[in-house]
Design a protein around this motif. Sequence first.
Motif, PDB file in Angstrom:
ATOM      1  N   ALA A 237       7.299 -11.708  -7.101  1.00 41.34           N
ATOM      2  CA  ALA A 237       7.153 -13.083  -6.608  1.00 41.34           C
ATOM      3  C   ALA A 237       6.210 -13.118  -5.394  1.00 41.34           C
ATOM      4  O   ALA A 237       5.410 -14.046  -5.256  1.00 41.34           O
ATOM      5  CB  ALA A 237       8.520 -13.663  -6.250  1.00 41.34           C
ATOM      6  N   ILE A 238       6.292 -12.101  -4.550  1.00 41.49           N
ATOM      7  CA  ILE A 238       5.358 -12.025  -3.410  1.00 41.49           C
ATOM      8  C   ILE A 238       3.922 -11.929  -3.933  1.00 41.49           C
ATOM      9  O   ILE A 238       3.031 -12.677  -3.521  1.00 41.49           O
ATOM     10  CB  ILE A 238       5.674 -10.797  -2.505  1.00 41.49           C
ATOM     11  N   GLY A 239       3.708 -11.030  -4.903  1.00 38.38           N
ATOM     12  CA  GLY A 239       2.364 -10.831  -5.458  1.00 38.38           C
ATOM     13  C   GLY A 239       1.843 -12.077  -6.164  1.00 38.38           C
ATOM     14  O   GLY A 239       0.696 -12.483  -5.953  1.00 38.38           O
ATOM     15  N   GLU A 275       9.511 -20.636  -8.969  1.00 34.64           N
ATOM     16  CA  GLU A 275       9.651 -22.077  -9.229  1.00 34.64           C
ATOM     17  C   GLU A 275      10.898 -22.693  -8.617  1.00 34.64           C
ATOM     18  O   GLU A 275      11.138 -23.883  -8.778  1.00 34.64           O
ATOM     19  CB  GLU A 275       9.626 -22.325 -10.744  1.00 34.64           C
ATOM     20  N   ASN A 276      11.701 -21.900  -7.901  1.00 30.67           N
ATOM     21  CA  ASN A 276      12.941 -22.437  -7.333  1.00 30.67           C
ATOM     22  C   ASN A 276      12.638 -23.485  -6.259  1.00 30.67           C
ATOM     23  O   ASN A 276      12.142 -23.161  -5.181  1.00 30.67           O
ATOM     24  CB  ASN A 276      13.752 -21.286  -6.737  1.00 30.67           C
ATOM     25  N   TYR A 283       7.595 -18.372  -1.363  1.00 28.01           N
ATOM     26  CA  TYR A 283       6.568 -17.451  -1.859  1.00 28.01           C
ATOM     27  C   TYR A 283       5.188 -18.088  -1.954  1.00 28.01           C
ATOM     28  O   TYR A 283       4.205 -17.391  -2.153  1.00 28.01           O
ATOM     29  CB  TYR A 283       6.963 -16.929  -3.246  1.00 28.01           C
ATOM     30  N   THR A 284       5.116 -19.405  -1.915  1.00 26.38           N
ATOM     31  CA  THR A 284       3.825 -20.073  -2.115  1.00 26.38           C
ATOM     32  C   THR A 284       3.602 -21.191  -1.095  1.00 26.38           C
ATOM     33  O   THR A 284       4.541 -21.728  -0.511  1.00 26.38           O
ATOM     34  CB  THR A 284       3.753 -20.742  -3.515  1.00 26.38           C
ATOM     35  N   TYR A 285       2.347 -21.549  -0.935  1.00 28.27           N
ATOM     36  CA  TYR A 285       1.979 -22.638  -0.033  1.00 28.27           C
ATOM     37  C   TYR A 285       1.620 -23.898  -0.821  1.00 28.27           C
ATOM     38  O   TYR A 285       1.821 -25.008  -0.364  1.00 28.27           O
ATOM     39  CB  TYR A 285       0.783 -22.178   0.809  1.00 28.27           C
ATOM     40  N   ILE A 286       1.092 -23.680  -2.034  1.00 27.17           N
ATOM     41  CA  ILE A 286       0.644 -24.797  -2.888  1.00 27.17           C
ATOM     42  C   ILE A 286       1.805 -25.772  -3.146  1.00 27.17           C
ATOM     43  O   ILE A 286       2.933 -25.353  -3.380  1.00 27.17           O
ATOM     44  CB  ILE A 286       0.152 -24.237  -4.247  1.00 27.17           C
ATOM     45  N   ASN A 290       1.264 -29.092  -7.836  1.00 26.89           N
ATOM     46  CA  ASN A 290       0.001 -28.398  -8.129  1.00 26.89           C
ATOM     47  C   ASN A 290       0.204 -26.935  -8.535  1.00 26.89           C
ATOM     48  O   ASN A 290      -0.757 -26.180  -8.628  1.00 26.89           O
ATOM     49  CB  ASN A 290      -0.929 -28.450  -6.914  1.00 26.89           C
ATOM     50  N   MET A 291       1.464 -26.557  -8.738  1.00 29.74           N
ATOM     51  CA  MET A 291       1.751 -25.174  -9.129  1.00 29.74           C
ATOM     52  C   MET A 291       1.234 -24.911 -10.535  1.00 29.74           C
ATOM     53  O   MET A 291       1.237 -25.799 -11.389  1.00 29.74           O
ATOM     54  CB  MET A 291       3.266 -24.936  -9.098  1.00 29.74           C
ATOM     55  N   PRO A 292       0.792 -23.694 -10.806  1.00 31.91           N
ATOM     56  CA  PRO A 292       0.290 -23.393 -12.151  1.00 31.91           C
ATOM     57  C   PRO A 292       1.409 -23.337 -13.180  1.00 31.91           C
ATOM     58  O   PRO A 292       2.569 -23.121 -12.838  1.00 31.91           O
ATOM     59  CB  PRO A 292      -0.328 -22.002 -11.992  1.00 31.91           C
ATOM     60  N   GLU A 293       0.994 -23.514 -14.425  1.00 30.88           N
ATOM     61  CA  GLU A 293       1.921 -23.298 -15.530  1.00 30.88           C
ATOM     62  C   GLU A 293       2.028 -21.782 -15.734  1.00 30.88           C
ATOM     63  O   GLU A 293       1.002 -21.094 -15.788  1.00 30.88           O
ATOM     64  CB  GLU A 293       1.308 -23.971 -16.760  1.00 30.88           C
TER      65      GLU A 293
END
Length: 321
Positions: A237-239, A275-276, A283-286, A290-293
Motif C-alpha cells: 500500500a505504501i508503494g 481504498e479504505n 497512503y495517498t494524497y490524491i 480522482n483515485m485510479p481504478e
Amino acid sequence: MGEKVLAFETGGSTILSGIIDQEYSKIYGLNKKKIISDNKRDYMKDILLCIEETLKQSSFSLKEITSIGVVSAGKWNFKNGFVTPPNLPFRTEPIPVAKRIQKNFEKPVYMENDVNAGVLAEVLFGHGKKSDSRYIGYLTISSGIGLGLYDKQKEEIFSGETGQAPEVGHNVVEKNGLKCGCGGRGHWESYGSGNGVVNLYEKIHGEKMSAKEIYETAFEDDEKSLEVVEKAAEYNAIGVGQIINAYQPGLLVFGGTPVFKSKEMVFGKLKKLIENPTRNHEYTYIDEENMPELRVSELGEKNILLGAGAIALKKFNDKRL
Ligand SMILES: [Zn+2]
C-alpha cells in the motif's frame, strides 16, 4: 495470418517463449521453463534452447519469423543488448541476452523492460483497451515489483532518460532494511514481492517458508502466515500510494504470479488498505474521486509475452539490435 514474430520473456524464476501473429489470436509453440541454472553461461544456453523448442513445437520455420521481441526485468543496455536481471538465482551482472539471441537466430531483436511490455499488452488487449483513461499503469508483483506506464494519447511508454524508469520496486521503504535482490537494502520489493514475503516470514518468525506456502496457509487463516501477508500488504500500500501520488494513472492493472494465484491475499488486502475511506490520506494524497481504478489483469501469466510480441510487431520505440 500475416507477419509472425518470436516473443521471449525472462523473469526472476522462469523463461518463456512463443510465436505471435498480427492478430494476436494465439501463442504458437508456447514454451515455459523454470530457471534452474546457477551460472550465466547455462542460463544463456537454456534461453536459446527454449526458443529453439518453440520453433520446433510451433512447426514454423525461422524463415517465417520477421523479428524477435525480447523482454526482461532489470536494467537494459539498449546499445549492446546486455541486461542485468535483478532476481536470478545467481549473482547478476550484465548478460548478453538480446545480443546472443540476435547472433544465434540472425533476426532483428527488439528489447524492452518486462513491465513496459505488460502495460502495452494491457492497452492493446486487456483492461486498458476498454478504459477511457489516458494514463494506464501495469504493476507486477512477482519475484520482484515493477511498474509500466503508458500514455494512450501520445502512444508512448514512460521510461525516463535512458529507458530504465520507473523502477518503483527499488523505492526505499525502510532505511537499512531487508536486503534486496539488486544489492540494496530496504527496497519495496524486498518486503512486498513474492521474495519479499519469504524475507518477512524469516525476519518475523525466524523460519523459512516458500512464498506459495505463505500465501496458501494465510488464505486458510494460519496466524503466522497471515501476519506476514498483512505486513507485506502494508508495504504494498505504501508503494502503490507513492505510484498514485507521483503518476496518478487512471487505471492501474495488477499482474504477477502471486496476484493471479493468491488474488485475495495480495491484491484484495492491498486494495482494501488503499481504498479504505476511513483512513484519510493514510497512503495517498490524491482525492478519493480522482483515485485510479485498480484491476487484476484478465490476460493472466502470458500478458508480458504477448507484450513482447507486440513490441516486435509494432517496432515499438525502435530499441533494436
Ligand atoms: Zn532493490
